[in-house]
Design a protein around this motif. Structure first.
Motif, short mmCIF file in Angstrom:
data_model
loop_
_atom_site.label_atom_id
_atom_site.label_comp_id
_atom_site.label_asym_id
_atom_site.label_seq_id
_atom_site.Cartn_x
_atom_site.Cartn_y
_atom_site.Cartn_z
N ASP A 250 -5.40 1.47 -35.46
CA ASP A 250 -5.11 -0.46 -35.71
C ASP A 250 -4.84 0.35 -37.46
OD1 ASP A 250 -5.68 -3.06 -35.68
OD2 ASP A 250 -7.23 -1.64 -36.22
N ARG A 251 -4.30 -0.29 -37.91
CA ARG A 251 -4.21 -1.28 -39.40
C ARG A 251 -4.22 -2.73 -39.76
NH1 ARG A 251 0.25 1.30 -44.18
NH2 ARG A 251 -1.03 -0.01 -45.91
N ARG A 252 -5.18 -3.02 -40.04
CA ARG A 252 -5.44 -4.27 -39.97
C ARG A 252 -5.10 -5.35 -38.77
NH1 ARG A 252 -4.95 -2.08 -45.01
NH2 ARG A 252 -2.34 -3.44 -44.60
N GLY A 253 -5.49 -4.86 -37.48
CA GLY A 253 -4.40 -5.40 -37.05
C GLY A 253 -2.89 -5.28 -36.17
N ILE A 254 -2.70 -4.31 -36.74
CA ILE A 254 -0.97 -4.86 -36.24
C ILE A 254 -1.01 -2.43 -35.82
CG2 ILE A 254 0.86 -3.83 -37.73
CD1 ILE A 254 0.44 -6.38 -39.23
N GLU A 255 -0.90 -2.18 -35.16
CA GLU A 255 -0.22 -0.89 -34.92
C GLU A 255 0.72 0.48 -35.85
OE1 GLU A 255 -1.77 0.46 -30.10
OE2 GLU A 255 0.82 -0.75 -30.56
N ALA A 256 0.13 1.24 -36.63
CA ALA A 256 1.20 2.58 -37.45
C ALA A 256 0.93 3.50 -36.36
CB ALA A 256 0.05 2.77 -38.56
N ASP A 257 1.88 3.93 -36.60
CA ASP A 257 2.55 5.45 -36.26
C ASP A 257 1.99 6.47 -36.90
OD1 ASP A 257 4.04 7.52 -35.17
OD2 ASP A 257 6.37 6.69 -34.89
N ILE A 258 0.73 6.92 -36.74
CA ILE A 258 0.67 8.16 -37.95
C ILE A 258 0.88 9.68 -36.92
CG2 ILE A 258 -1.59 6.92 -37.97
CD1 ILE A 258 -3.30 9.34 -36.11
N GLY A 259 1.97 9.58 -36.72
CA GLY A 259 2.70 10.78 -36.30
C GLY A 259 2.56 11.66 -34.41
N VAL A 260 3.36 12.82 -34.85
CA VAL A 260 3.43 13.48 -33.48
C VAL A 260 2.70 14.85 -33.47
CG1 VAL A 260 5.12 14.34 -34.08
CG2 VAL A 260 4.97 13.78 -31.45
N ALA A 261 2.52 15.21 -32.41
CA ALA A 261 1.92 16.26 -31.97
C ALA A 261 2.14 16.76 -30.18
CB ALA A 261 0.19 16.69 -31.99
N ARG A 262 2.38 18.09 -30.75
CA ARG A 262 3.55 19.46 -29.15
C ARG A 262 2.12 20.13 -28.46
NH1 ARG A 262 8.04 21.07 -28.81
NH2 ARG A 262 8.36 21.78 -31.44
N VAL A 263 1.36 19.98 -27.49
CA VAL A 263 1.10 21.01 -26.91
C VAL A 263 1.38 21.55 -25.90
CG1 VAL A 263 -1.72 21.34 -25.37
CG2 VAL A 263 -1.31 19.96 -27.33
N GLY A 264 1.56 22.73 -25.22
CA GLY A 264 1.82 23.50 -24.15
C GLY A 264 1.72 22.73 -22.96
N ALA A 265 2.32 22.90 -21.93
CA ALA A 265 1.43 22.42 -20.66
C ALA A 265 1.34 23.27 -19.93
CB ALA A 265 2.68 21.47 -19.61
N ILE A 266 1.69 24.31 -19.95
CA ILE A 266 1.46 25.85 -19.12
C ILE A 266 0.23 26.63 -19.81
CG2 ILE A 266 1.50 27.98 -18.41
CD1 ILE A 266 4.75 26.89 -17.82
N SER A 267 -0.15 26.49 -21.32
CA SER A 267 -0.27 27.55 -22.58
C SER A 267 -1.09 26.65 -22.82
CB SER A 267 0.17 28.70 -23.16
OG SER A 267 1.07 27.05 -24.66
N GLY A 268 -1.24 25.34 -23.27
CA GLY A 268 -2.81 24.63 -23.88
C GLY A 268 -1.87 24.74 -25.50
N LYS A 269 -1.39 25.93 -25.98
CA LYS A 269 -1.03 26.06 -27.64
C LYS A 269 -0.53 24.70 -27.90
CE LYS A 269 -0.28 31.25 -26.80
NZ LYS A 269 0.33 32.74 -27.25
N ILE A 270 -0.85 25.27 -29.03
CA ILE A 270 -0.08 23.65 -30.19
C ILE A 270 1.13 24.19 -30.52
CG2 ILE A 270 -0.61 22.43 -32.33
CD1 ILE A 270 -3.77 22.38 -31.85
N LEU A 271 1.28 24.07 -30.22
CA LEU A 271 3.16 23.58 -30.39
C LEU A 271 3.56 23.04 -31.98
CD1 LEU A 271 4.75 24.24 -27.49
CD2 LEU A 271 3.71 25.84 -28.25
N GLU A 272 3.04 21.97 -32.48
CA GLU A 272 3.42 21.31 -33.61
C GLU A 272 2.46 19.86 -33.08
OE1 GLU A 272 7.00 18.51 -34.82
OE2 GLU A 272 7.00 18.67 -32.97
N LEU A 273 2.75 19.93 -34.87
CA LEU A 273 1.28 19.01 -35.46
C LEU A 273 1.66 18.20 -37.13
CD1 LEU A 273 -2.02 17.96 -33.97
CD2 LEU A 273 -2.43 19.92 -35.61
N ARG A 274 2.16 17.02 -36.42
CA ARG A 274 2.70 16.62 -37.68
C ARG A 274 1.74 15.02 -37.42
NH1 ARG A 274 7.47 14.52 -38.03
NH2 ARG A 274 8.69 15.08 -35.80
#
Length: 204
Positions: A170-194
């Protein structure tokens, strides 16, 4: 008279305990469902012979909760239009079954291939756990999260399916896209964090 009062006294004594025991169950119903909790329902409607050929799990952004309240399961369907079948589960029940083109919010039309299929029984990281893995990094900062878009699929060169989470704050009542992250669905490891929480916390 005394004998009649004993059962009443017992009921009064244990009433708070009984109420306390019901509280966790009530709260549990209010929590948005996880992907795995809806998966068992979707599997019953999978195309014949394709239960082990899932292409994606999509959790659209919810209007009422941080995490999805509906889950979409995409299967490889050799006998259907565009070879795709999408099953939407809401509240523990199948709400919709469709074939053909898949539209994922923000990404638009997505084209899946049979080579991307995976066996959902091999998945170990549910949607709620994937979210917690990212939140524990502190990468969200002081941003006030509003919604998260979930998609699980085999992306890029990774051999395992992974969760892609797109965060909105939330940014003053408007939704702001703050980025993306990826997590392995088997390993549980973080593959990307932006993640860039300043998109929602800066005044400019």
């Amino acid at each position: 008279m005394k004998r009649r009062l004993v059962p009443i006294a017992v009921c009064i004594l244990f009433a708070p305990l009984l109420s306390f025991a019901k509280t966790p169950q009530t709260r549990g119903r209010e929590r948005p469902p996880t992907a795995f909790s809806a998966l068992a329902v979707a599997q019953q409607y999978a195309p014949d012979g394709s239960q082990a050929k899932m292409l994606a799990i999509i959790g659209p952004r919810s209007k009422t909760a941080l995490t999805p309240t509906a889950w979409e399961f995409v299967y490889w369907n050799p006998g259907g239009w565009k070879h795709l079948k999408r099953i939407t589960v809401v509240g523990g029940q199948v709400r919709e079954v469709r074939e053909g083109i898949i539209d994922v919010a923000r990404r638009g039309i997505v084209r899946y291939k049979e080579s991307q299929a995976f066996d959902p029984s091999r998945l170990k990281v549910d949607s709620d756990r994937a979210l917690q893995v990212i939140l524990k990094t502190g990468a969200v900062g002081n941003a006030r999260l509003s919604t998260v878009l979930f998609e699980l699929a085999r992306m890029g060169e990774e051999g395992e399916p992974c969760w892609e989470l797109r965060f909105y704050a939330d940014r003053r009542g408007i939704e702001a896209d703050i980025g993306v992250a990826r997590v392995g669905a088997i390993s549980g490891k973080i593959l990307e964090l932006r993640l860039n929480p300043s998109r929602a916390t800066n005044d400019s």
